[in-house]
Motif scaffolding. Structure first.
Motif, PDB file in Angstrom:
ATOM      1  N   CYS A 111     -64.050 -30.972  25.531  1.00  0.00           N
ATOM      2  CA  CYS A 111     -63.317 -29.934  26.269  1.00  0.00           C
ATOM      3  C   CYS A 111     -64.049 -29.462  27.512  1.00  0.00           C
ATOM      4  O   CYS A 111     -63.499 -28.648  28.270  1.00  0.00           O
ATOM      5  N   CYS A 151     -63.487 -29.731  18.038  1.00  0.00           N
ATOM      6  CA  CYS A 151     -63.051 -30.733  19.010  1.00  0.00           C
ATOM      7  C   CYS A 151     -63.238 -32.141  18.459  1.00  0.00           C
ATOM      8  O   CYS A 151     -62.404 -33.034  18.683  1.00  0.00           O
ATOM      9  N   CYS A 195     -55.255 -34.729  29.394  1.00  0.00           N
ATOM     10  CA  CYS A 195     -54.622 -33.675  28.600  1.00  0.00           C
ATOM     11  C   CYS A 195     -53.287 -33.286  29.219  1.00  0.00           C
ATOM     12  O   CYS A 195     -53.166 -33.186  30.452  1.00  0.00           O
ATOM     13  N   HIS A 213     -56.564 -31.508  24.521  1.00  0.00           N
ATOM     14  CA  HIS A 213     -57.836 -31.024  23.994  1.00  0.00           C
ATOM     15  C   HIS A 213     -57.535 -30.065  22.833  1.00  0.00           C
ATOM     16  O   HIS A 213     -56.445 -29.501  22.761  1.00  0.00           O
TER      17      HIS A 213
END
Length: 400
Positions: A174, A201, A231, A253
């Motif tokens: 991220c 994540c 994303c 994400h």
């Protein structure tokens, strides 16, 4: 009159009328006892018994009068509460006067029913403290924590510790710096040398799964794929959490999926906003905190080999509070004197450790340890670095 004959101890005694007359004269000289009112007393009989020892006079005992219990005293009548009562005793005894203070009547339904009257003591009057809260009109915005901190800092009434250095570690998925929220990206896990990933994540990536021991598998594979995926929410690379609906290409994400209001399920699946069911679902997951032991499964042998191949870099190795700065080296002619049965003493070795201070009981300071050569033998040097004091250098020929 008739004569009476009595027998006592085989002896006969004859009483004549003359003897009885003599006894009657003696009777008159003896005072008479009171007669019983209940029953007539029988006539007294005087008898004389003759034996070999003496002569006894036996009299009839009179009947005693029965004592009548005195009448019960009348109940004591107390005076009413509103009048002063006086109790007087007999003139020959002590006189006692008791005065009763009348009670005040409270008005029924008034507010002062349960409140005692105000008291005075040595010229001071006791009062009750009443609090009045005034609410200002209009919208009132309470001050935030930063404003309060600035105000206290201006007053100089508080002592704050030194600010914690900023965490510049960045997640490879991220791209956010530092540890995340517990109910969000969560803490950072080490993936490789100077490579970090957030726990959630990595855990919510499509390829990654968790073993029973808490190891995350295929994190590096998900990272390679994320370098090429964009994303749908922030349009940046590194997205690895895709929608599990068949033929859906939406990928996010983990943090962006929460912001986009994707639906997460307990079986580690996710649906994008276009395909998630309406309303609430039984298997929906709304809390992402992970308190169990979780780590990234890595090949340590390959990692050590990659560190050696990279050569000198600006990275340090740290084990707890011990930080390695330089390993040092040993020449062939030094091998004989610069080792023991348990350790090697390479010249140029340097490490530092944060440990308790020798001057203060509640502080820590830095100890810089190094190995030098002196007269063909190792010399162990410890340099104590403490704020507010000059550096103290300690040397010895043994590491202890």
């Amino acid at each position: 009159m008739k004569d009476i004959v009595f027998c006592s101890n085989n002896c006969f005694v004859l009483y004549s009328a003359a003897l009885q007359a003599k006894n009657s004269e003696n009777k008159e000289s003896v005072p008479s006892l009171p007669q019983s009112p209940m029953k007539e007393r029988p006539p007294k009989a005087f008898h004389q018994y003759s034996n070999n020892i003496s002569t006894l006079d036996v009299h009839c005992l009179p009947q005693l009068q029965e004592k009548v219990s005195p009448p019960s005293s009348p109940p004591i009548m107390f005076p009413p509460a509103f009048e002063a009562a006086k109790v007087e005793a007999k003139p020959d005894e002590l006189k006692v006067t008791v005065k009763l203070k009348p009670r005040l009547k409270a008005i029924h339904g008034s507010l002062d029913d349960c409140r005692p009257p105000s008291k005075k003591w040595k010229g001071m009057k006791w009062k009750k403290w009443s609090i009045q809260i005034v609410i200002p009109k209009g919208s009132f915005k309470p001050p935030c924590e930063e404003e309060i901190d600035e105000f206290l800092k201006k007053l100089g009434t508080t002592l704050k510790p030194d600010p914690v250095p900023k965490d510049y570690r960045k997640c490879c998925f991220c791209h956010e710096e530092g540890d995340g929220l517990t109910d969000g990206p969560a803490r950072l896990l080490n993936l490789d040398l100077d490579l970090w990933v957030h726990l959630n994540c990595a855990l919510w990536s499509t390829e990654v799964y968790e073993t029973q021991a808490g190891a995350l598998i295929n994190v590096e594979l998900a990272l390679r794929r994320g370098l090429q995926m964009k994303c749908m929410f922030c349009h940046k690379m590194g997205a690895t959490s895709g929608c599990h609906r068949l033929r859906c290409t939406n990928i996010y994400h983990f943090t962006c999926a929460i912001k986009a209001q994707c639906m997460f399920f307990k079986d580690k699946t996710m649906l994008c906003p276009m395909h998630k069911p309406k309303g609430t679902h039984e298997q929906e997951l709304s809390y992402f905190a992970v308190f169990r032991r979780v780590y990234v499964q890595r090949d340590e042998v390959r990692q050590i080999a990659s560190i050696v191949q990279r050569g000198e870099r600006d990275h340090t190795f740290r084990v707890g509070s011990l930080i390695f700065h330089a390993v040092g080296q040993l020449l062939p002619q030094q091998m004989q004197a610069f080792h023991s049965s348990k350790a090697l003493f390479p010249v140029g070795y340097e490490a530092s450790r944060l440990y308790w201070s020798m001057r203060y009981a509640n502080r820590r300071c830095r100890y810089l340890c190094s190995i030098e050569e002196k007269d063909g033998l190792p010399l162990f040097v410890i340099k104590v670095v403490e704020q507010g004091h000059e550096d103290l250098v300690l040397t010895d020929t043994t590491p202890k």
